[in-house]
Design an enzyme around this catalytic site. Structure first.
Site, PDB file in Angstrom:
ATOM      1  N   GLU A  34     -49.390 -62.236  47.190  1.00  0.00           N
ATOM      2  CA  GLU A  34     -49.109 -60.858  47.612  1.00  0.00           C
ATOM      3  C   GLU A  34     -47.704 -60.402  47.207  1.00  0.00           C
ATOM      4  OE1 GLU A  34     -51.519 -59.157  48.502  1.00  0.00           O
ATOM      5  OE2 GLU A  34     -53.003 -60.477  49.417  1.00  0.00           O
ATOM      6  N   GLU A  91     -49.883 -54.020  49.220  1.00  0.00           N
ATOM      7  CA  GLU A  91     -49.659 -55.453  49.010  1.00  0.00           C
ATOM      8  C   GLU A  91     -48.531 -55.971  49.919  1.00  0.00           C
ATOM      9  OE1 GLU A  91     -51.973 -56.742  47.515  1.00  0.00           O
ATOM     10  OE2 GLU A  91     -52.489 -55.809  45.606  1.00  0.00           O
ATOM     11  N   HIS A 101     -50.050 -56.763  53.023  1.00  0.00           N
ATOM     12  CA  HIS A 101     -50.802 -58.025  52.942  1.00  0.00           C
ATOM     13  C   HIS A 101     -49.860 -59.232  52.988  1.00  0.00           C
ATOM     14  CE1 HIS A 101     -54.258 -55.678  50.814  1.00  0.00           C
ATOM     15  NE2 HIS A 101     -54.087 -55.344  52.068  1.00  0.00           N
ATOM     16  N   GLU A 135     -55.775 -59.048  40.195  1.00  0.00           N
ATOM     17  CA  GLU A 135     -56.637 -58.823  41.369  1.00  0.00           C
ATOM     18  C   GLU A 135     -57.789 -59.822  41.387  1.00  0.00           C
ATOM     19  OE1 GLU A 135     -56.087 -56.899  43.918  1.00  0.00           O
ATOM     20  OE2 GLU A 135     -54.273 -56.004  43.102  1.00  0.00           O
ATOM     21  N   GLU A 142     -58.833 -57.020  47.460  1.00  0.00           N
ATOM     22  CA  GLU A 142     -58.612 -57.320  46.032  1.00  0.00           C
ATOM     23  C   GLU A 142     -59.727 -56.705  45.195  1.00  0.00           C
ATOM     24  OE1 GLU A 142     -55.828 -58.229  45.970  1.00  0.00           O
ATOM     25  OE2 GLU A 142     -55.348 -59.849  47.346  1.00  0.00           O
ATOM     26  N   HIS A 171     -58.982 -53.005  44.988  1.00  0.00           N
ATOM     27  CA  HIS A 171     -57.849 -52.755  44.074  1.00  0.00           C
ATOM     28  C   HIS A 171     -58.298 -52.877  42.613  1.00  0.00           C
ATOM     29  CE1 HIS A 171     -54.720 -54.015  47.372  1.00  0.00           C
ATOM     30  NE2 HIS A 171     -55.316 -52.871  47.619  1.00  0.00           N
TER      31      HIS A 171
HETATM   32 FE   FE2 Z   1     -54.434 -56.559  45.616  1.00  0.00          FE
END
Ligand code: FE2
Lengths: 190, 83
Positions: free
Chosen positions: A35, A65, A68, A136, A166, A169
């Site tokens: 991340e 991110e 995350h 990703e 992910e 994204h």
């Molecule tokens: Fe991501």
């Protein structure tokens, strides 16, 4: 500018202390496709994105991110908080303990410290977006490996959420790549 | 970039900087009453200026922190590094 919000994006619970999983989760904290890499990659590439939409997308995914990163840190903190020295030794985390005790530090699951060499910023938005899509997918795979390593239902729930992000994204970066290619195709007519 | 926008942005930056300074100060000195009163006065003024800015020029924040009228203007240029 950025402002911190005093809450997680998604709950981060664990059922029990687990030094082994804490060590493995470092992969997504300071690892190549973790991340931190993700946030710094998108937030530095955004300056040379060619359109408002792509500047926005990299800003927003880069920001998510960071959220995350905080979730991963919370999981590692909780997994390590009440773990015994015996369990730390058994988990092969003694080396980490020597340098960091139970503190958070940016390494991968093998103790390799984070480096900017994990990310790229080529100035070509087509190239950068391809890197982002690959990153990703690598993060998704890492989350799948992590999920295979535990039977803790609370931990799995949070890891599944992060895995799903992910996938989203990747989808958005793919759409951004199409927009950028159209943008340049249109420009080259003149 | 029109003058009104740059002026409003400058005012927001000044007020927000004061709020940043007061935040750091109160983190270590939470017991003092005057900085708290200043902080609240500044926060209110800051919010009204940000509301005004957003009505004229679009959202300052994503992720549900600002409401967005008519169309998704969040992606509009210029971004801060283009000013
Ligand atoms: Fe991501």
């Amino acid at each position: 500018m950025w402002i911190y919000e005093k809450k997680l994006e998604y709950p981060a619970k664990v059922s029990r202390p687990d030094a082994k999983m804490a060590k493995l989760l470092l992969a997504q904290y300071g690892g190549p496709d973790g991340e931190l890499s993700a946030a710094l990659r998108y937030l530095t590439q955004r300056y040379t994105m060619p359109t408002g939409k792509t500047k926005a997308l990299l800003t927003d995914i880069g920001t998510e991110e960071l959220a995350h990163l905080e979730i991963i840190a919370t999981l590692i903190y909780k997994l390590m908080k009440d773990v015994s020295l015996e369990e730390i030794k058994e988990a092969g985390a003694a080396g980490y303990y020597i340098h960091h005790d139970r503190a958070l530090y940016y390494t991968d699951a093998n103790g390799v410290p984070w480096t900017a060499a994990y990310i790229q910023s080529m100035g070509d938005p087509v190239t950068d977006l391809h890197e982002d899509m690959a990153a990703e997918q690598k993060a998704r795979t890492t989350y799948e490996h992590l999920i295979q390593m535990t039977d803790d239902p609370d931990l799995i729930d949070t890891l599944r959420f992060l895995r799903e992000r992910e996938v989203v994204h990747f989808q958005r970066f793919g759409e951004a790549l199409n927009l950028v290619q159209e943008h340049y195709a249109h420009r080259h007519v003149f | 970039m029109d003058r009104r926008r740059m002026e409003l942005l400058r005012q927001i930056q000044e007020l927000q900087f004061a709020a940043v300074e007061l935040t750091l100060f109160m983190d270590i000195h939470p017991e003092q009453k005057q900085p708290l009163a200043d902080y609240n006065r500044i926060a209110e003024h800051l919010r009204s200026l940000m509301d005004e800015y957003e009505k004229l020029y679009g959202p300052l924040m994503p992720f549900g922190q600002s409401t967005v009228e008519n169309r998704w203007s969040w992606t509009d240029e210029p971004w801060p590094w283009q000013l």
